[in-house]
Each structure stands twice: as structure tokens, then as C-alpha cells.
Scaffold this active site. Sequence first.
Site, PDB file in Angstrom:
ATOM      1  N   GLY A  14      19.256  28.450 -32.945  1.00  0.00           N
ATOM      2  CA  GLY A  14      20.399  27.601 -33.243  1.00  0.00           C
ATOM      3  C   GLY A  14      21.638  28.456 -33.429  1.00  0.00           C
ATOM      4  N   GLY A  65      24.813  27.027 -34.416  1.00  0.00           N
ATOM      5  CA  GLY A  65      25.873  26.304 -35.105  1.00  0.00           C
ATOM      6  C   GLY A  65      26.438  27.158 -36.230  1.00  0.00           C
ATOM      7  CB  ALA A  67      23.473  27.438 -40.600  1.00  0.00           C
ATOM      8  N   GLY A  68      23.465  29.066 -37.958  1.00  0.00           N
ATOM      9  CA  GLY A  68      22.772  30.017 -37.087  1.00  0.00           C
ATOM     10  C   GLY A  68      23.686  31.130 -36.610  1.00  0.00           C
ATOM     11  CG  HIS A 107      30.753   9.081 -41.822  1.00  0.00           C
ATOM     12  ND1 HIS A 107      31.887   8.321 -41.687  1.00  0.00           N
ATOM     13  CD2 HIS A 107      31.157  10.280 -42.299  1.00  0.00           C
ATOM     14  CE1 HIS A 107      32.925   9.058 -42.067  1.00  0.00           C
ATOM     15  NE2 HIS A 107      32.510  10.241 -42.447  1.00  0.00           N
ATOM     16  NE  ARG A 151      31.268  11.297 -45.942  1.00  0.00           N
ATOM     17  CZ  ARG A 151      31.148  12.420 -45.245  1.00  0.00           C
ATOM     18  NH1 ARG A 151      29.958  12.905 -44.980  1.00  0.00           N
ATOM     19  NH2 ARG A 151      32.208  13.050 -44.816  1.00  0.00           N
ATOM     20  CG  HIS A 202      27.830  11.681 -40.480  1.00  0.00           C
ATOM     21  ND1 HIS A 202      28.458  12.235 -39.394  1.00  0.00           N
ATOM     22  CD2 HIS A 202      28.332  12.309 -41.561  1.00  0.00           C
ATOM     23  CE1 HIS A 202      29.302  13.150 -39.823  1.00  0.00           C
ATOM     24  NE2 HIS A 202      29.236  13.235 -41.115  1.00  0.00           N
ATOM     25  CD  GLU A 224      22.525  17.813 -40.303  1.00  0.00           C
ATOM     26  OE1 GLU A 224      23.311  18.339 -39.494  1.00  0.00           O
ATOM     27  OE2 GLU A 224      22.279  16.595 -40.324  1.00  0.00           O
ATOM     28  CG  LEU A 246      32.288  21.862 -41.943  1.00  0.00           C
ATOM     29  CD1 LEU A 246      33.770  21.815 -41.626  1.00  0.00           C
ATOM     30  CD2 LEU A 246      31.487  22.021 -40.663  1.00  0.00           C
TER      31      LEU A 246
END
Lengths: 251, 637
Positions: free
Chosen positions: B40, B42, B44-45, B266, B330, B401, B425, B441
Amino acid sequence: MNLILHVWRQASPTARGRFETYTANDVNEEMSFLEMLDVVNEQLIANNQEPIAFEHDCREGICGSCGVVVNGEPHGPHRGGATCQLHLRHFKSGDEIWIEPFRAKAFPVLKDLIVDRGALDRIIQAGGYVSVRTGSAPDANAVLVPKQYAEQAMNAAECIGCGACVAACPNAAAMLFTAAKVSHLALLPQGQPERTQRVEGMVARVNAEAFGHCTNHGACEAACPKGISVDFIARLNRELLKAAVLPPQEP
Amino acid sequence: MLLDAKIPGGPLASKWSEHILHSKLVNPANKRKYHVLVVGSGLAGASAAATLAELGYQVSCFCFQDSPRRAHSIAAQGGINAAKNYPNDGDSVARLFYDTIKGGDFRSREANVHRLAEVSSNIIDQCVAQGVPFAREYSGLLDNRSFGGAPVSRTFYARGQTGQQLLLGAYQALSRQIGLGTVKMHPRTELLDLIVVDGACRGIVVRDLVSGQISSHLGDAVVLGTGGYSNVFYLSTNALGCNTTAIWRAHRRGAGFANPCYTQIHPTCIPQSGDYQSKLTLMSESLRNDGRIWVPRTPGDRRNPANIPDGERDYYLERLYPSFGNLCPRDIASRRAKEQVDSGRGVGELSNGVYLDFSEAIGRLGQPTIQARYGNLFDMYARITGEDPYRVPMRIYPAPHYTMGGLWVDYNLMSTIPGLHVVGEANFSDHGANRLGASALMQGLADGYFVLPVTIGNYLAGPRPAPLAADAAAVRAVEDEVRQRVSKLVDNDGDLSPTHFHRELGRIVWNYCGMGRNAAGLRTALDQIPVLREEFHARVRVPGSGESLNQALERAGRVADYFELAELLCRDALEREESCGGHFREEHQTEEGEARRDDVNFAHVAVWEWTGASGQQRRHTEPLAYEAVELTQRSYK
């Protein structure tokens, strides 16, 4: 509405490609262009045929995955959006639509509408960053950035890396893509120490890839889903000139 | 299944610094001898891969997209929280910690959340130094805004594209390492299984999505940063490629799966317009700062909104929550919207939305101000719906979401499989039962830049397992299993597409395990899912071959794993006899329709252990001990 589609089909990078004709029946104008392709693909699967391969992911115009040439225009007839943001309300029933992959020597076709844009990653790897090790940063407010520079840097940084600029350019140049990253970082104080080697490294990489040269057509800006300005190409050229004539590491 | 969270002792505020001090260090000269596989790319990765490489580890990074810059973190709009307190409005690490714990409805670990709040400021420093063009004031200082109803302005943002800019920052840091040769990047490569030998994770089996080749990669540790599983609902705001395969395969190899029922819906997305719809588009909830949410008072009122007088409108959030109004959290905003639509007050062609009306704000502030604040969101809405939100109220409806649940990890971010670490996540760790806006984030980057690079040493510097040859029987066996799974899908003599089954599965999960859940509905889902799964395996059709680029095959494999996850999601929701955060059990609500927690019986993490077949997992618990905060009922009245 009903549409007639002429779609580029190519089984592999080395296979010979050709246009195949399909019909998209009973689609509606609320659909996105890619959802229309989904519908066609479902029909193909139902007929036990291979679906059309096309790249896509976020479907909201930010990831930069999607991108096909629609009737000769990268991302299609609308302005300021990626292919996934194109809706069928831009077409009318009975329209014939030609769908092709992004065409550029530097972007070899992998299958159907999917191309390899790895060259863009290699340009970033050649200097499109600030060399800051995790943990070594000063307090975020220690360095002031005038708002107008931050805004301009952001205008450049919005690039989604889709490659439409390359596909639109008659020379298949990657100048807008490269200029956007060079400008983003050159406009910020954080980008100053590596300013010279960044532009030189990135442009050297561009030249080593199969891109053409920029001759200021401006087709890139018109095709850019983020509307990134060709002014940044002028800035890149200035950066490159400065790097060539100024002694290294002097302001 | 042993669930030792390894939370350090001592006072809450010093746990992380004490842990750093007592964490094992890998000798700088030895780091290059360790190979870490990061799956991954993203937030984090990519941040983990870049940082580990900077430290000297050998890193291989894998993503299914054509480039690491495409990961779905890129779509986050609103911002990133940090306890910088630049606006001097009373923020602090303690306050960010408390808000996050409370926002998560007291279902997260105190120690993890406190650590997250502590490192939040370092993230901003790091990103600014990378050249992330955050919004600035005319002074040149960073600008902040209040987000998602937070009581202080602690959110940093870059127009409506904060996720994009942060991801590009991490991508650039990663690109630098790729250029230096310290990270070997494998784009268009999908993880299909993990190699676990003698209880430890030793590598992964991947499929090259272009050539179809299946191969294995061995390493000293594996890090999964593969995101959440919202696409189990079929329609969600996630990118179409987002999938659960990596964490699900890890679960099947022995990683505990924590709190799968904590999913976030969401509130401000564009309603579905038809069956062909492939995804839902989110609009930043910053819109709720100026938009007023309403529905017609009378069910079935089909009049043009302009013709419905104020007295015949129900501004239901303002009515129910006088102090927070349209800015309530939310989960509450989402559930209340569903209530309105279910009661026949929904608006739009399909009666599947509620109005988000800017007319009052435009009257008060003028169109230019609204345009400056939300111009890009208004344009996006107009592009998708063909309606002009400056003239006609927007229509919105909640959409899946984010998933707070994920693989269980200890304080070192290591799963129940030694050597397998999980970041972002994909893990369950910091958001409890509900995530606050602008915190995803923060968590992704906290894990990747600042937490994992320290804690992974505790595993790597420990005793090393026996060497494993690339052609060892244990490795070949997993590769063979993967090859069989792939050929089974390709060779299946079916007649229905993978998308067909995904859509049907999503319908079940959304109807019975969406915003409101009850025992009868969940039991219905648990009856229907296995039936549909059987049908999927009997009737799915994947044209083409496994030895080439085959998107139908990719999809079929992901849908197969979603079927098993969906079942666990519903079981977890059924077992958790309380309402908390994003998990709302209709049987457990107050007279006013608010979530009723059961702290006596459910103040724990539910961790599911794979025992050999879908639907047969064993439930374990990790009790949540609260030392610093007092458990209260959330109230936003």
C-alpha cells in the site's frame, strides 16, 4: 439515449490494435462517461467477451488514474475535468464516439485503453521533492511563506499526474507536468536549497525518456483537468537558464 | 488468541516517550540487512516506506495502482488536525486527545489516542518542510480552520485537496528513496496472500496485474497499509479499486480482526441517481458550516423547493440539536437524514436526499464569499448533477466513507501475527467507534512517519526466525493456493459478472448493516450472504485469462473476499448489543433516539479469530481501561 462507440482494442503491448464498434443503448445523460463504459462492459461479459480495459479509480477527478482520448480530445469535450468527471449530458443520442488511449511514445499501451505512465514517476524520482528526512523538520511556522507564493505554489501542485498534457501535445512533451512540480517547489522557501539540481535532474530525466520537446503549442493547458497554466513552463525555462548560468548554490 | 496490547506503564502523557526510550534499536550498520515489505502506498504506506528507507532499511513497496501517487488518501478534502494551538484558542495535546476519545464514543485505547495527539504537531512540521502548500494567512503564517464541529481551530488544509497534497508529499519522499535505490517499488502489483511460517509473517504472494505472474517476496517484516473496506457496501465514497483483500487474507492467516462493525457513514454526499451508479461522491462537510439542512414537513411533498415556504420546512438538525445544529457529528447527521428519507420526506427525483440550502448564507454573506469558501465544491456538485447550487439547494445523502474497524494491532502496530504490522485505516487502533473529521490523514501519517519506524525495531531486533528459502515448500504451498484460486475464478463456467454480485452484496449490507441495525435485520443478512456467496462461486463469470491484464479477474477476487468480510461485519454488529458511534443498534437508543452505550458489558474491543471457515470466527475481547477520561454520554443538544 443510444451511442455508437468506436473503441481501441489492443490485447497486449506488442499486439496490433484496432477499433471495434459497440453500441451503448438506453444509457442516460446523468451517467458519467466511465459508467457508460461499465454498462458496455457488463454487456460484453454477458456475451462472454472480454470487457474493455480502462484505467480508473477514484472517479472524482483527483487520483489521475483515468484518461482516454474522446473524439480526439484527452479527457473529452469538457474543460477542467478528468474523464471520470465527463457526463453523458455532453453528448446526444445517436452520437458516434471514438475512444482511444493516450497516444505518446513515452506511454506504451498495455492493453486497450490502458497505458504505462511510469515515465512520469521517474521524472519525480529525478528530483521532484525536498530532501527532508522524517523528524528533521523545524516548527511549521518557523519559515514564513508569503500568501501569494503559497497560492501560486498550490496552483502548480494541483497536478494530478494523469498525463493528458502529454497526450494533447503534438510533440508528446511532458513539459507542463515537469514545470508544475519544478514551479511548486521553486516558489517555496523549502524548495530553495535543491532548486538548481532539481530542475536539472528532472529535465535530464525528461530528455532521457521518449518525450518530445516543448514548442509552446499550449494544447497541454487546454487539456489539463486542473487547468494548470503554461506560465509554469516559462518559469521552468527560467529556472533551467538560471541553473545553467549562475554559479551553483548562490541566490 | 493472545491479545497483549503492550501498552506501556506510567502516566498517560509519558507513555510514548517512555516507550521510545525502551524500544529496541536495530544497530545503524545492521539496518540494511533487514528487508521490510510495505503493501500500500497511501499516506500510511508511503510515509512508512520512505521513513524506513531513510533509516537504512531495505524496503520493497507494493501498490495495485499504476503509480504510488494514486492511493485513495488523495481524495481526502477537508484537512488534517494537529494540536499546534497556533490560533491560541485553547487547544492542546490533552484537548485533541480528549476530543478524539469522546468523538470515538469511548471505544478506543487511551494510550494510542494520546500518542496520536502528541505526534500530530510533528506531522505538520514534516509536511511543511516537504513543501506541502498549506493555506496561509497574509502574514505568511499557516492558516487554521475549525472542522467537523471541533470546538477549536486545529485543522490545517490545502484548499479542498489536503489529502492530495499530503499524499504527494509522502509520494515525493518515497520517490526520493526509489531514486536513491533504497526502495524497490512494485506498482500494478496486488497482494493475494501472506506467507506465515511457524506463526510468523515471512512474506507475501502477489500477482503482477499486467503479466498475471504470481510470485512471492520474502522479508523480515511485512507492513500493511492497504486502507479500509467501505466498498463492502458496493456504493461508497472510496475509489473503485479499494479492497479488503490484503487485510482479509491476513485475517485468514491468523490476524485478529477488530471491531468490523465500526463503519462510518459520511453525511454530505451526492445521492445516487440510478442503478448504474458506480460510486458516490463526497463533498467536504465544511459545507455544513454555512448550509442549512432541511426537508419538507409533509411526506411526499414534491414541490419545487423554492415554492415550499419556511413554515413548511423542517430544519430537523437545528430543531433537534439547538446548540450544534447542522454541525453535529457525522454519525448523528447521517442517521437523522436516513430517518427523514425513511419517513417519506426525501427530496429529489428518487426521494433519496435531504436539502443542504445555502440561500440564507448567500443572502447574508453574498455570493462572492460563498464562492470563495466553497467554489470548487459547488462546481463539482454542478458538474455531477447538472444543477446550480447557487440557485437550487443541494441534495445530499449519507454514504459509506471510512471504516474504523480493521486488523487488531498492539501498541507497536503489530497484529496478532508476529512480524505483520498494520498502519493507517487498515488497522483498528485510534478512532474507536467513530472518527472525527480531519483525523484520518493525521492517523495515517502518524503511523507511517513517527510510530512504526520506532516500534518496528521491537520486532526486528528480537530473535530472528530460522532462514527461509525462496523455494521452500511452505512458500510454494501458498503460491499454489493462490494460483488455484485464480484459475478457479477464470475457469468458472458462470454467467454473471463480478459487479453483479458486488452490487447485490452491497444491497444486503447497506439495508441491514448500514446506518441503522437491528437483530432481525442482521439475522436476515446472515441468512442471505452465504446463499449469495454460494451463488457467486457457482455463477461468476470472468472472461479472459489469468496470464494477462484482467480487470474482471481483479474484481472477482476482491468481491470474493468482501463476501466473507460482510458476514463477519454483520456478526460483529449482531454481537455488539449497544449503540456507539457509527454502530447504531435500533434496540439500543434513548427515548430521544440517541445512541445508548453499554459501558458495563461492551467497553471492549471485539477481536475475531479465524478458525477455518467463513462465519465460524471466534470472538475475543480486549478490555478498554480508562484512567484519564470519564466515560460520559455524548450530548450535542
